[in-house]
Design a protein around this motif. Structure first.
Motif, mmCIF file in Angstrom:
data_model
loop_
_atom_site.group_PDB
_atom_site.id
_atom_site.type_symbol
_atom_site.label_atom_id
_atom_site.label_comp_id
_atom_site.label_asym_id
_atom_site.label_seq_id
_atom_site.Cartn_x
_atom_site.Cartn_y
_atom_site.Cartn_z
ATOM 1 N N HIS B 14 0.837 -1.193 0.000
ATOM 2 C CA HIS B 14 0.000 0.000 0.000
ATOM 3 C C HIS B 14 0.870 1.239 0.000
ATOM 4 N N GLU B 15 0.315 2.302 -0.514
ATOM 5 C CA GLU B 15 1.047 3.569 -0.547
ATOM 6 C C GLU B 15 1.600 3.879 0.824
ATOM 7 N N GLY B 16 2.835 4.355 0.850
ATOM 8 C CA GLY B 16 3.478 4.710 2.105
ATOM 9 C C GLY B 16 4.360 3.604 2.663
ATOM 10 N N ASP B 17 4.151 2.366 2.195
ATOM 11 C CA ASP B 17 4.988 1.259 2.682
ATOM 12 C C ASP B 17 6.417 1.399 2.152
ATOM 13 N N THR B 18 7.337 0.717 2.817
ATOM 14 C CA THR B 18 8.719 0.592 2.344
ATOM 15 C C THR B 18 8.915 -0.828 1.820
ATOM 16 N N VAL B 19 9.556 -0.955 0.676
ATOM 17 C CA VAL B 19 9.787 -2.282 0.101
ATOM 18 C C VAL B 19 11.274 -2.513 -0.150
ATOM 19 N N THR B 20 11.654 -3.780 -0.102
ATOM 20 C CA THR B 20 13.026 -4.181 -0.410
ATOM 21 C C THR B 20 12.978 -5.284 -1.456
ATOM 22 N N LEU B 21 13.639 -5.050 -2.565
ATOM 23 C CA LEU B 21 13.714 -6.029 -3.638
ATOM 24 C C LEU B 21 15.127 -6.621 -3.652
ATOM 25 N N ASN B 22 15.195 -7.919 -3.913
ATOM 26 C CA ASN B 22 16.468 -8.624 -3.825
ATOM 27 C C ASN B 22 16.948 -9.129 -5.177
ATOM 28 N N CYS B 23 18.270 -9.156 -5.323
ATOM 29 C CA CYS B 23 18.886 -9.668 -6.544
ATOM 30 C C CYS B 23 20.163 -10.397 -6.154
ATOM 31 N N SER B 24 20.246 -11.693 -6.451
ATOM 32 C CA SER B 24 21.484 -12.438 -6.210
ATOM 33 C C SER B 24 22.033 -12.915 -7.549
ATOM 34 N N TYR B 25 23.317 -13.146 -7.598
ATOM 35 C CA TYR B 25 23.927 -13.491 -8.880
ATOM 36 C C TYR B 25 25.079 -14.471 -8.723
ATOM 37 N N ILE B 76 12.758 0.995 -1.736
ATOM 38 C CA ILE B 76 11.888 2.106 -2.100
ATOM 39 C C ILE B 76 11.113 2.490 -0.842
ATOM 40 N N THR B 77 11.304 3.719 -0.379
ATOM 41 C CA THR B 77 10.594 4.179 0.812
ATOM 42 C C THR B 77 9.377 5.005 0.402
ATOM 43 N N ALA B 78 8.394 5.081 1.316
ATOM 44 C CA ALA B 78 7.185 5.883 1.092
ATOM 45 C C ALA B 78 6.628 5.651 -0.314
ATOM 46 N N THR B 79 6.337 4.404 -0.630
ATOM 47 C CA THR B 79 5.933 4.048 -1.990
ATOM 48 C C THR B 79 4.698 4.821 -2.448
ATOM 49 N N GLN B 80 4.654 5.055 -3.756
ATOM 50 C CA GLN B 80 3.542 5.751 -4.395
ATOM 51 C C GLN B 80 3.004 4.862 -5.518
ATOM 52 N N THR B 81 1.781 5.132 -5.967
ATOM 53 C CA THR B 81 1.217 4.294 -7.037
ATOM 54 C C THR B 81 2.077 4.366 -8.300
ATOM 55 N N GLY B 82 2.754 5.469 -8.492
ATOM 56 C CA GLY B 82 3.635 5.607 -9.658
ATOM 57 C C GLY B 82 4.868 4.721 -9.604
ATOM 58 N N ASP B 83 5.109 4.086 -8.461
ATOM 59 C CA ASP B 83 6.240 3.149 -8.352
ATOM 60 C C ASP B 83 5.863 1.775 -8.886
ATOM 61 N N SER B 84 4.579 1.559 -9.179
ATOM 62 C CA SER B 84 4.143 0.272 -9.718
ATOM 63 C C SER B 84 4.846 0.012 -11.038
ATOM 64 N N ALA B 85 5.539 -1.109 -11.117
ATOM 65 C CA ALA B 85 6.341 -1.425 -12.303
ATOM 66 C C ALA B 85 7.002 -2.779 -12.085
ATOM 67 N N VAL B 86 7.698 -3.241 -13.106
ATOM 68 C CA VAL B 86 8.590 -4.386 -12.955
ATOM 69 C C VAL B 86 9.997 -3.840 -12.773
ATOM 70 N N TYR B 87 10.676 -4.301 -11.755
ATOM 71 C CA TYR B 87 12.045 -3.860 -11.488
ATOM 72 C C TYR B 87 12.989 -4.986 -11.905
ATOM 73 N N LEU B 88 13.878 -4.653 -12.829
ATOM 74 C CA LEU B 88 14.803 -5.628 -13.389
ATOM 75 C C LEU B 88 16.199 -5.406 -12.843
ATOM 76 N N CYS B 89 16.835 -6.500 -12.486
ATOM 77 C CA CYS B 89 18.236 -6.493 -12.089
ATOM 78 C C CYS B 89 19.026 -7.143 -13.217
ATOM 79 N N ALA B 90 20.165 -6.574 -13.559
ATOM 80 C CA ALA B 90 21.016 -7.146 -14.602
ATOM 81 C C ALA B 90 22.465 -7.087 -14.135
ATOM 82 N N VAL B 91 23.239 -8.088 -14.525
ATOM 83 C CA VAL B 91 24.642 -8.134 -14.135
ATOM 84 C C VAL B 91 25.513 -8.164 -15.376
#
Lengths: 114, 112
Positions: B14-25, B76-91
């Motif tokens: 929900h808006e306002g939440d903080t999220v952490t996305l992970n990427c291992s390689y 991503i802190t204080a999330t907003q609806t505009g943060d909705s997306a796919v987040y890609l990690c590349a190495v």
């Protein structure tokens, strides 16, 4: 300054048909790339061109050919389309080879092969 | 085999939440790790990380790399609806021109 442009935006092919996806950039970049993106997947590199006159295979080159027509244009050809080539295709460019952090992507071509 | 694994694959907050996305390689001759944001079109570049422990920040987004444990996180802190997306990690890895391998992405949905 249009950046990276791709044509067409959408295409439906029958199995066995051929087509060429066009890509052009107006940023005077030396390097250009073709990627494909399947549902739920990241991008996979098909071919790239480090500079005008050179092309090299990427991770998934089978079934594709490319032409670096000049510095601006890099085309991708499917000689005999297969359903497995249904995907979204992105073209990208960068000032130099391997400068992935400054890659600019085109809007994509959505290809369906039936 | 060289690979990049992202988790979770999808996330709803929900808006306002903080999220952490992970990427291992796991790659040979690591060069850099990149994060991209992809909305309904082409990916756009967010960060490039080459050194461990140095945080990169841009507004509410930040990222850090751990080259010993072979992973990166995108916060991503204080999330907003505009943060909705796919987040890609590349190495980026390998020789002089490098190769780039992408993870499958994390689909983030931010609800009002």
């Amino acid at each position: 300054n249009a950046g990276v442009t791709q044509t067409p935006k959408f295409q439906v092919l029958k199995t066995g048909q051929s087509m060429t996806l066009q890509c052009a950039q107006d940023m005077n970049h030396n390097s250009m790339y073709w990627y494909r993106q399947d549902p739920g997947m990241g991008l996979r590199l098909i071919y790239y061109s480090a500079s005008e006159g050179t092309t090299d295979k990427g991770e998934v080159p089978n079934g594709y050919n490319v032409s670096r027509l000049n510095k601006r244009e890099f085309s991708l050809r499917l000689e005999s389309a297969a359903p497995s080539q249904t995907s979204v295709y992105f073209c990208a460019s960068s000032e130099a080879a391997g400068h992935y952090y400054e890659q600019y992507f085109g809007p994509g071509t959505r290809l369906t092969v039936t | 085999e060289d690979k990049v694994v992202q988790s979770p694959l999808s996330l709803v907050v929900h808006e306002g939440d903080t999220v952490t996305l992970n990427c291992s390689y796991e790659v040979t001759n690591f060069r850099s790790l990149l994060w991209y944001k992809q909305e309904k079109k082409a990916p756009t570049f967010l960060f490039m990380l080459t050194s461990s422990g140095i945080e990169k920040k841009s507004g509410r987004l930040s990222s850090i790399l751990d080259k010993k444990e072979l992973f990166s996180i995108l916060n991503i802190t204080a999330t907003q609806t505009g943060d909705s997306a796919v987040y890609l990690c590349a190495v980026e890895y390998g020789g002089s021109q490098g190769n780039l391998i992408f993870g499958k992405g994390t689909k983030l949905s931010v609800k009002p």
